[in-house]
Design a protein around this motif. Structure first.
Motif, mmCIF file in Angstrom:
data_model
loop_
_atom_site.group_PDB
_atom_site.id
_atom_site.type_symbol
_atom_site.label_atom_id
_atom_site.label_comp_id
_atom_site.label_asym_id
_atom_site.label_seq_id
_atom_site.Cartn_x
_atom_site.Cartn_y
_atom_site.Cartn_z
ATOM 1 N N LEU A 125 0.832 -1.200 0.000
ATOM 2 C CA LEU A 125 0.000 0.000 0.000
ATOM 3 C C LEU A 125 0.867 1.250 0.000
ATOM 4 N N SER A 126 0.422 2.260 -0.716
ATOM 5 C CA SER A 126 1.161 3.519 -0.764
ATOM 6 C C SER A 126 1.037 4.238 0.572
ATOM 7 N N GLY A 127 1.936 5.180 0.807
ATOM 8 C CA GLY A 127 1.905 5.930 2.060
ATOM 9 C C GLY A 127 0.604 6.679 2.257
ATOM 10 N N SER A 128 0.090 7.272 1.177
ATOM 11 C CA SER A 128 -1.165 8.019 1.279
ATOM 12 C C SER A 128 -2.337 7.102 1.603
ATOM 13 N N MET A 129 -2.352 5.913 1.002
ATOM 14 C CA MET A 129 -3.424 4.957 1.288
ATOM 15 C C MET A 129 -3.369 4.516 2.747
ATOM 16 N N LYS A 130 -2.169 4.258 3.243
ATOM 17 C CA LYS A 130 -2.034 3.841 4.642
ATOM 18 C C LYS A 130 -2.537 4.928 5.584
ATOM 19 N N ASN A 131 -2.184 6.170 5.282
ATOM 20 C CA ASN A 131 -2.633 7.265 6.128
ATOM 21 C C ASN A 131 -4.135 7.494 5.991
ATOM 22 N N GLY A 132 -4.674 7.229 4.797
ATOM 23 C CA GLY A 132 -6.120 7.325 4.605
ATOM 24 C C GLY A 132 -6.853 6.281 5.430
ATOM 25 N N ILE A 133 -6.298 5.083 5.495
ATOM 26 C CA ILE A 133 -6.893 4.015 6.308
ATOM 27 C C ILE A 133 -6.897 4.418 7.780
ATOM 28 N N SER A 134 -5.780 4.965 8.247
ATOM 29 C CA SER A 134 -5.680 5.377 9.641
ATOM 30 C C SER A 134 -6.709 6.447 9.977
ATOM 31 N N ALA A 135 -6.806 7.471 9.126
ATOM 32 C CA ALA A 135 -7.765 8.552 9.373
ATOM 33 C C ALA A 135 -9.204 8.048 9.271
ATOM 34 N N LEU A 402 -8.811 9.767 0.007
ATOM 35 C CA LEU A 402 -10.037 10.460 0.400
ATOM 36 C C LEU A 402 -11.231 9.504 0.422
ATOM 37 N N LEU A 403 -11.344 8.675 -0.599
ATOM 38 C CA LEU A 403 -12.453 7.719 -0.657
ATOM 39 C C LEU A 403 -12.382 6.722 0.494
ATOM 40 N N THR A 404 -11.167 6.301 0.841
ATOM 41 C CA THR A 404 -10.998 5.384 1.968
ATOM 42 C C THR A 404 -11.453 6.036 3.260
ATOM 43 N N ILE A 405 -11.044 7.290 3.448
ATOM 44 C CA ILE A 405 -11.428 8.026 4.658
ATOM 45 C C ILE A 405 -12.946 8.138 4.768
ATOM 46 N N LEU A 406 -13.605 8.412 3.639
ATOM 47 C CA LEU A 406 -15.055 8.602 3.651
ATOM 48 C C LEU A 406 -15.809 7.279 3.794
ATOM 49 N N LEU A 407 -15.360 6.263 3.066
ATOM 50 C CA LEU A 407 -16.138 5.024 2.968
ATOM 51 C C LEU A 407 -16.076 4.169 4.223
ATOM 52 N N ILE A 408 -14.979 4.222 4.956
ATOM 53 C CA ILE A 408 -14.903 3.408 6.178
ATOM 54 C C ILE A 408 -15.996 3.796 7.174
ATOM 55 N N PRO A 409 -16.151 5.091 7.520
ATOM 56 C CA PRO A 409 -17.228 5.428 8.462
ATOM 57 C C PRO A 409 -18.621 5.358 7.855
ATOM 58 N N VAL A 410 -18.763 5.730 6.574
ATOM 59 C CA VAL A 410 -20.092 5.754 5.955
ATOM 60 C C VAL A 410 -20.659 4.351 5.802
ATOM 61 N N THR A 411 -19.810 3.379 5.421
ATOM 62 C CA THR A 411 -20.272 2.002 5.254
ATOM 63 C C THR A 411 -20.206 1.210 6.559
ATOM 64 N N SER A 412 -19.593 1.805 7.596
ATOM 65 C CA SER A 412 -19.374 1.123 8.874
ATOM 66 C C SER A 412 -18.613 -0.180 8.660
ATOM 67 N N SER A 413 -17.732 -0.187 7.670
ATOM 68 C CA SER A 413 -16.959 -1.381 7.349
ATOM 69 C C SER A 413 -15.536 -0.995 6.970
ATOM 70 N N ILE A 414 -14.585 -1.385 7.799
ATOM 71 C CA ILE A 414 -13.178 -1.111 7.501
ATOM 72 C C ILE A 414 -12.762 -1.842 6.234
ATOM 73 N N VAL A 415 -13.256 -3.071 6.059
ATOM 74 C CA VAL A 415 -12.891 -3.879 4.889
ATOM 75 C C VAL A 415 -13.352 -3.209 3.603
ATOM 76 N N ASP A 416 -14.620 -2.786 3.544
ATOM 77 C CA ASP A 416 -15.135 -2.170 2.321
ATOM 78 C C ASP A 416 -14.414 -0.872 2.000
ATOM 79 N N GLY A 417 -14.108 -0.083 3.027
ATOM 80 C CA GLY A 417 -13.389 1.169 2.791
ATOM 81 C C GLY A 417 -12.010 0.922 2.204
ATOM 82 N N ILE A 418 -11.282 -0.045 2.767
ATOM 83 C CA ILE A 418 -9.942 -0.366 2.258
ATOM 84 C C ILE A 418 -10.030 -0.972 0.864
#
Length: 456
Positions: A125-135, A402-418
């Motif tokens: 995973l790229s650095g930005s993706m990793k940080n997006g997952i964290s946020a 950005l999409l990862t940051i938004l989709l994890i809380p909106v879908t309530s699923s860490i897997v789907d966001g990632i």
């Protein structure tokens, strides 16, 4: 305590105990949420609840002793929903059949982590993706805190909206508890007091107690000890263990499947999907925790990654033997780490509390949700700092993050966001011909997730 090397981790027994209590209370809401998702569909809610408690105890002990990290192992909401919707609803599997799928997927998960595939996905995973997952995980936890305080609610159409705030109509007490907890945590941080999250929970608990929002004594005395009955639907672990679950589940799978190549492939793919989803969940959460709490070395590596993922996979497999569909590393582990939990003893203490909770059905109902809301919002605050390290000048990095940051809380699923973040990272960089930004294993993972969303 040589096993946990408290002195080498610059911590002590009392601090680790406080951290374990903080993590347990923060994650305890899952003991109500996850059993309710499955309960009543071929298995009682109480059966799932006690099975999860016992499984979490074992998982936390494995994590603490093996990986020596303060990470808590708990049910995953996203994976529990997948178990209920994809396996039991979409595929029309019974509880026993679905449990066979998740048990076998646990073996796949062990294979993925012990062969190093899990850590390879992490490193690709790229650095930005990793940080997006964290946020994104931070926002998800903060949103759960807002729900617990009654600030955020879902409408009948599934849209998030502000809850009833009028003092004439709403119960404003949870809001007061949340506000006081946050203020106490803020003051603790400002004056340098140790363990701010634990002090925040303690202050919230005191307020709840003085406000009269506690269970009555007769209600507490009416709680029945039911450890010996935790699996009435497919046999208790100490009496029949995995055997009956497998005989019933496998028997139904064989009897109900039409034995065509397509049917067999669907079962195999579903099993692999469960394993990959669980692995992705654990990888994302592990990175988010390690990134935000100083567990990376100067080269940006987390030395405990392999053992952490392996301990998580073994815990998840072992948990299925107790009737718990999936276990994963809980992002709420950050609560204990913010309380200065640094060793595996934090996880073991939380595990012992899970074991104690198994005697009460369910203990989570006696912990007001607002009690830990302040800690969850504080966790979101600490993890949101990862946004600063996202490369917003590069559309191929910034948009997927950005999409990862938004989709994890909106879908309530860490897997789907990632998963969707990885998909968009590959697609966008392909479209702008930035091929060096994409690694082969990332393409393979993106194809896997894409096929899953399109055909399953």
């Amino acid at each position: 305590m040589k096993v946990f090397d408290l002195q080498g981790n610059n911590t002590n027994f009392i601090t680790e105990v406080l951290a374990g209590f903080t993590s347990f209370f923060t994650v305890s809401y899952l003991l109500t949420v996850c059993p309710a998702i499955i309960g009543g569909r071929g298995v009682t809610t109480e059966t799932i609840y006690i099975g999860m408690c016992i499984a979490c105890f074992l998982g936390c002990v494995i994590m603490g002793v093996w990986s020596k990290q303060p990470f808590i192992v708990a049910p995953s909401v996203g994976m529990t929903v997948y178990f209920s919707s994809a396996l039991m609803t979409d595929m029309s599997l019974s509880y026993h059949e679905a449990m066979v799928i998740t048990t076998v997927s646990g073996l796949f998960l062990i294979l993925l982590t012990f062969t190093g595939i899990g850590s390879s996905v992490f490193n690709t995973l790229s650095g930005s993706m990793k940080n997006g997952i964290s946020a994104g995980i931070g926002l998800y936890i903060a949103m759960v805190g807002l729900q617990n305080a009654g600030i955020l609610v879902k409408s009948r159409t599934g849209i998030w909206q502000i809850g009833e705030m009028s003092y004439r109509k709403a119960d404003v007490f949870p809001l007061i508890v949340l506000f006081v907890g946050l203020i106490v945590i803020g003051w603790c941080k400002r004056i340098g007091m140790p363990s701010p999250p634990f002090v925040g929970i303690a202050a919230s608990c005191l307020l709840v107690f003085t406000g009269g929002h506690i269970p009555k004594v007769r209600d507490l005395l009416s709680i029945r000890i039911r450890l010996g009955e935790f699996n009435p639907n497919f046999g208790t672990w100490y009496r029949e263990g995995l055997l009956k679950n497998f005989t019933i589940g496998i028997g139904k799978l064989i009897g109900n499947t039409d034995h065509t190549l397509k049917a067999v492939l669907i079962l195999l793919v579903s099993t692999l999907v469960c394993a990959v989803f669980n692995m992705t969940d654990s990888v994302g959460v592990t990175y988010a925790i390690a990134k935000n709490h100083g567990k990376f070395d100067d080269n940006g590596n987390f030395g405990g990654l392999k053992n952490t993922l392996r301990a998580s996979s073994v815990s998840s497999f072992a948990g299925t033997m107790f009737g718990c569909p999936t276990l994963s590393i809980a992002p709420e582990s950050v609560a204990g780490i913010c309380t200065q939990g640094k060793s595996g003893l934090t996880a073991v203490i939380a595990g012992l509390l899970f074991l104690l909770a198994s005697f009460f059905v369910p203990v989570a109902n006696y912990i007001p949700p607002a009690l830990t809301a302040c800690v969850m919002i504080y966790i979101g605050f600490t993890m949101l700092g990862a946004v600063k390290e996202i490369d917003c000048g590069d559309i191929g990095e910034g948009i997927p993050a950005l999409l990862t940051i938004l989709l994890i809380p909106v879908t309530s699923s860490i897997v789907d966001g990632i998963a969707l973040g990885i998909l968009f990272h590959v697609l966008i960089n392909l479209c702008i011909f930035k091929l060096k930004a994409i690694k082969p294993i990332e393409i393979a993972v993106a194809i896997f997730f894409g096929l899953n969303y399109l055909y399953l």
